[in-house]
Design a protein around this motif. Sequence first.
Motif, PDB file in Angstrom:
ATOM      1  N   ALA A  78       0.937  -1.220  -0.077  1.00 55.39           N
ATOM      2  CA  ALA A  78      -0.319  -0.026   0.027  1.00 55.39           C
ATOM      3  C   ALA A  78       0.960   1.262   0.167  1.00 55.39           C
ATOM      4  CB  ALA A  78      -1.012  -0.135   1.225  1.00 55.39           C
ATOM      5  N   ALA A  79       1.958   1.222   0.713  1.00 54.78           N
ATOM      6  CA  ALA A  79       2.612   2.653   0.862  1.00 54.78           C
ATOM      7  C   ALA A  79       3.234   2.748  -0.573  1.00 54.78           C
ATOM      8  CB  ALA A  79       4.021   2.397   1.703  1.00 54.78           C
ATOM      9  N   ASP A  80       3.867   1.768  -1.464  1.00 59.03           N
ATOM     10  CA  ASP A  80       4.334   2.032  -2.565  1.00 59.03           C
ATOM     11  C   ASP A  80       3.052   2.528  -3.893  1.00 59.03           C
ATOM     12  OD1 ASP A  80       6.678   1.043  -1.652  1.00 59.03           O
ATOM     13  OD2 ASP A  80       6.462  -1.002  -2.496  1.00 59.03           O
ATOM     14  N   VAL A  81       2.322   1.939  -3.472  1.00 59.58           N
ATOM     15  CA  VAL A  81       0.974   2.251  -4.294  1.00 59.58           C
ATOM     16  C   VAL A  81       0.704   3.958  -4.180  1.00 59.58           C
ATOM     17  CG1 VAL A  81      -1.410   1.972  -4.640  1.00 59.58           C
ATOM     18  CG2 VAL A  81      -0.128  -0.186  -4.543  1.00 59.58           C
ATOM     19  N   ALA A  82       0.688   4.082  -2.799  1.00 55.60           N
ATOM     20  CA  ALA A  82       0.390   5.562  -2.409  1.00 55.60           C
ATOM     21  C   ALA A  82       1.376   6.420  -2.985  1.00 55.60           C
ATOM     22  CB  ALA A  82      -0.079   5.655  -1.109  1.00 55.60           C
ATOM     23  N   ALA A  83       2.629   6.053  -2.839  1.00 61.04           N
ATOM     24  CA  ALA A  83       3.558   6.804  -3.415  1.00 61.04           C
ATOM     25  C   ALA A  83       3.567   7.148  -4.941  1.00 61.04           C
ATOM     26  CB  ALA A  83       5.242   6.091  -2.983  1.00 61.04           C
ATOM     27  N   GLN A  84       3.410   5.990  -5.745  1.00 54.62           N
ATOM     28  CA  GLN A  84       3.278   6.240  -6.994  1.00 54.62           C
ATOM     29  C   GLN A  84       2.137   6.875  -7.360  1.00 54.62           C
ATOM     30  OE1 GLN A  84       3.191   2.109  -8.762  1.00 54.62           O
ATOM     31  NE2 GLN A  84       5.120   1.408  -7.548  1.00 54.62           N
ATOM     32  N   TYR A  85       1.029   6.826  -6.690  1.00 60.95           N
ATOM     33  CA  TYR A  85      -0.028   7.849  -7.036  1.00 60.95           C
ATOM     34  C   TYR A  85       0.269   9.204  -6.702  1.00 60.95           C
ATOM     35  CZ  TYR A  85      -4.620  10.036  -6.395  1.00 60.95           C
ATOM     36  OH  TYR A  85      -5.594  11.048  -6.364  1.00 60.95           O
ATOM     37  N   PHE A  96      -6.982   9.140 -13.178  1.00 66.81           N
ATOM     38  CA  PHE A  96      -6.257   7.639 -12.817  1.00 66.81           C
ATOM     39  C   PHE A  96      -7.335   7.165 -11.696  1.00 66.81           C
ATOM     40  CE2 PHE A  96      -4.327   5.111  -9.477  1.00 66.81           C
ATOM     41  CZ  PHE A  96      -3.934   3.951 -10.518  1.00 66.81           C
ATOM     42  N   VAL A  97      -7.732   5.970 -11.938  1.00 66.11           N
ATOM     43  CA  VAL A  97      -8.728   5.225 -11.016  1.00 66.11           C
ATOM     44  C   VAL A  97      -7.893   3.920 -10.386  1.00 66.11           C
ATOM     45  CG1 VAL A  97     -10.845   3.979 -10.512  1.00 66.11           C
ATOM     46  CG2 VAL A  97     -10.902   6.173 -12.005  1.00 66.11           C
ATOM     47  N   LEU A  98      -7.776   3.954  -9.088  1.00 65.69           N
ATOM     48  CA  LEU A  98      -7.215   2.577  -8.449  1.00 65.69           C
ATOM     49  C   LEU A  98      -8.049   1.672  -8.354  1.00 65.69           C
ATOM     50  CD1 LEU A  98      -4.688   1.308  -7.523  1.00 65.69           C
ATOM     51  CD2 LEU A  98      -5.252   2.413  -5.227  1.00 65.69           C
ATOM     52  N   GLY A  99      -7.911   0.727  -9.309  1.00 69.56           N
ATOM     53  CA  GLY A  99      -8.815  -0.664  -9.051  1.00 69.56           C
ATOM     54  C   GLY A  99      -8.033  -1.796  -8.319  1.00 69.56           C
ATOM     55  N   LEU A 100      -8.675  -2.171  -7.120  1.00 67.10           N
ATOM     56  CA  LEU A 100      -7.967  -3.088  -6.185  1.00 67.10           C
ATOM     57  C   LEU A 100      -8.902  -4.319  -6.075  1.00 67.10           C
ATOM     58  CD1 LEU A 100      -7.392  -0.631  -3.291  1.00 67.10           C
ATOM     59  CD2 LEU A 100      -5.571  -1.447  -4.705  1.00 67.10           C
ATOM     60  N   GLY A 101      -8.048  -5.509  -5.958  1.00 69.29           N
ATOM     61  CA  GLY A 101      -8.698  -6.838  -5.681  1.00 69.29           C
ATOM     62  C   GLY A 101      -7.669  -7.628  -4.457  1.00 69.29           C
ATOM     63  N   VAL A 102      -8.492  -8.640  -4.106  1.00 73.38           N
ATOM     64  CA  VAL A 102      -7.691  -9.664  -3.474  1.00 73.38           C
ATOM     65  C   VAL A 102      -7.250 -10.931  -4.057  1.00 73.38           C
ATOM     66  CG1 VAL A 102      -9.178  -8.972  -1.324  1.00 73.38           C
ATOM     67  CG2 VAL A 102     -10.089 -10.842  -2.850  1.00 73.38           C
ATOM     68  N   SER A 103      -7.510 -10.838  -5.428  1.00 77.71           N
ATOM     69  CA  SER A 103      -6.815 -11.914  -6.250  1.00 77.71           C
ATOM     70  C   SER A 103      -7.448 -13.369  -5.746  1.00 77.71           C
ATOM     71  CB  SER A 103      -5.207 -11.947  -6.189  1.00 77.71           C
ATOM     72  OG  SER A 103      -5.017 -13.121  -7.269  1.00 77.71           O
ATOM     73  N   PRO A 114      -9.213 -12.409   3.329  1.00 82.69           N
ATOM     74  CA  PRO A 114      -9.162 -11.379   2.086  1.00 82.69           C
ATOM     75  C   PRO A 114     -10.341  -9.951   2.560  1.00 82.69           C
ATOM     76  CG  PRO A 114     -10.702 -13.181   1.736  1.00 82.69           C
ATOM     77  CD  PRO A 114      -9.998 -13.687   2.476  1.00 82.69           C
ATOM     78  N   TYR A 115     -11.223 -10.186   3.239  1.00 80.38           N
ATOM     79  CA  TYR A 115     -11.925  -9.103   3.521  1.00 80.38           C
ATOM     80  C   TYR A 115     -11.241  -8.131   4.721  1.00 80.38           C
ATOM     81  CZ  TYR A 115     -15.854  -6.099   5.198  1.00 80.38           C
ATOM     82  OH  TYR A 115     -16.635  -5.090   5.686  1.00 80.38           O
ATOM     83  N   PRO A 116     -10.675  -8.690   5.865  1.00 76.28           N
ATOM     84  CA  PRO A 116     -10.121  -7.974   6.722  1.00 76.28           C
ATOM     85  C   PRO A 116      -8.705  -7.267   6.033  1.00 76.28           C
ATOM     86  CG  PRO A 116     -10.869  -9.771   7.764  1.00 76.28           C
ATOM     87  CD  PRO A 116     -11.006  -9.945   6.391  1.00 76.28           C
ATOM     88  N   ALA A 117      -8.111  -7.925   5.229  1.00 80.21           N
ATOM     89  CA  ALA A 117      -6.957  -7.540   4.609  1.00 80.21           C
ATOM     90  C   ALA A 117      -7.204  -6.265   3.603  1.00 80.21           C
ATOM     91  CB  ALA A 117      -6.185  -8.555   3.828  1.00 80.21           C
ATOM     92  N   MET A 118      -8.251  -6.481   2.977  1.00 80.07           N
ATOM     93  CA  MET A 118      -8.819  -5.117   1.955  1.00 80.07           C
ATOM     94  C   MET A 118      -9.060  -4.076   2.792  1.00 80.07           C
ATOM     95  SD  MET A 118      -9.000  -3.971  -0.561  1.00 80.07           S
ATOM     96  CE  MET A 118      -9.240  -5.324  -2.289  1.00 80.07           C
ATOM     97  N   LYS A 119      -9.698  -4.170   3.988  1.00 81.69           N
ATOM     98  CA  LYS A 119     -10.067  -3.120   5.052  1.00 81.69           C
ATOM     99  C   LYS A 119      -8.511  -2.559   5.531  1.00 81.69           C
ATOM    100  CE  LYS A 119     -13.307  -3.095   7.964  1.00 81.69           C
ATOM    101  NZ  LYS A 119     -14.281  -3.656   8.991  1.00 81.69           N
ATOM    102  N   GLU A 120      -7.767  -3.422   5.934  1.00 82.59           N
ATOM    103  CA  GLU A 120      -6.284  -2.968   6.331  1.00 82.59           C
ATOM    104  C   GLU A 120      -5.788  -2.018   5.304  1.00 82.59           C
ATOM    105  OE1 GLU A 120      -4.283  -6.184   7.688  1.00 82.59           O
ATOM    106  OE2 GLU A 120      -5.814  -6.462   9.341  1.00 82.59           O
ATOM    107  N   TYR A 121      -5.768  -2.571   4.194  1.00 79.90           N
ATOM    108  CA  TYR A 121      -5.142  -1.910   2.735  1.00 79.90           C
ATOM    109  C   TYR A 121      -5.492  -0.578   2.491  1.00 79.90           C
ATOM    110  CZ  TYR A 121      -2.479  -2.140  -1.515  1.00 79.90           C
ATOM    111  OH  TYR A 121      -1.503  -2.137  -2.603  1.00 79.90           O
ATOM    112  N   LEU A 122      -6.959  -0.642   2.619  1.00 79.18           N
ATOM    113  CA  LEU A 122      -7.607   0.854   2.267  1.00 79.18           C
ATOM    114  C   LEU A 122      -7.205   1.796   3.672  1.00 79.18           C
ATOM    115  CD1 LEU A 122     -11.150  -0.451   1.187  1.00 79.18           C
ATOM    116  CD2 LEU A 122      -9.476   0.438  -0.198  1.00 79.18           C
TER     117      LEU A 122
END
Length: 292
Positions: A78-85, A96-103, A114-122
């Motif tokens: 997430a830190a890398d994604v935010a830095a690139q954004y 730009f729209v950041l589309g995210l998924g849990v794969s 996956p659900y808690p992981a996505m919440k933490e990522y956001l």
Amino acid sequence: MAPIQGLGTIGIWTMELRADGPEQLGAVQEAAAELDELGFGSVWIGGSPSVAQAAHVLEATRNLTVGTSILSIWQHEAADVAAQYGALPPGVRERFVLGLGVSHAKLAAQYARPYPAMKEYLAALDGAPVPVPAERRVLAALGPKMLGLAADRAAGAIPYLVATEHTAQARETLGGEAFLAPELPVVLDTDLSRAREAAREHIDFYLALPNYTNNFVRLGFTEDDFKSGGSDRLLDALFALGDAERVRERVREHVAAGADHVAVQVVVPGGRNLDAVRPKWRELAEALVSDR
């Protein structure tokens, strides 16, 4: 939260515009520039691209909204994604729209909760020095819990490989304000037998992933529909098979079911092939761009 604006009804979903090395960059940017000129509202880059890879497409275009569909939260910190954004120029960032998924568990060794992981990522994106705002991110949500999160913590959802019945259910779950942009795979071939053969080649990979098959079961399909590359009933529900007019009809069905935007993926025999899909994009533009 208001839906993402300016995309119109029709976009392109593609893995072909993910430049995996400098030797591909020129062809990718040339094709992206043509999509922009053809008048599509968006391009969604598949295959878990980085924000930096999406930036190559943004650099080559002036009007297209460019989204990741999807960036796997297990592959990109997430830190890398935010830095690139944050590194995107402000004017470009607005496209730009950041589309995210849990794969999927079969694709990510670290896949868990996956659900808690996505919440933490956001939450990590919210807390970054340059946050990725909720109105510029969407989730690849299929089930009701992730769809609810997409409505609460993002601009909406970008479901992949779904029938119009799912679009209707997703709209009900999301509510009236959230953005909803399903992906629609299409095979531009009026020979139905040959089109279904290409569709089965494409879907075979996804039928081994429970996140998709579980979603199909929720829609009333059975294990028999997953055999031998998918039943005709399953393929007809998920794909647009035929000419560009058939694609137009399927797009309108999704819109009638509650979609704000439909990301059309051209499927060609043999898989990823930029030279093969570009003529198909032109064919679709003639039939669809007026619907923007």
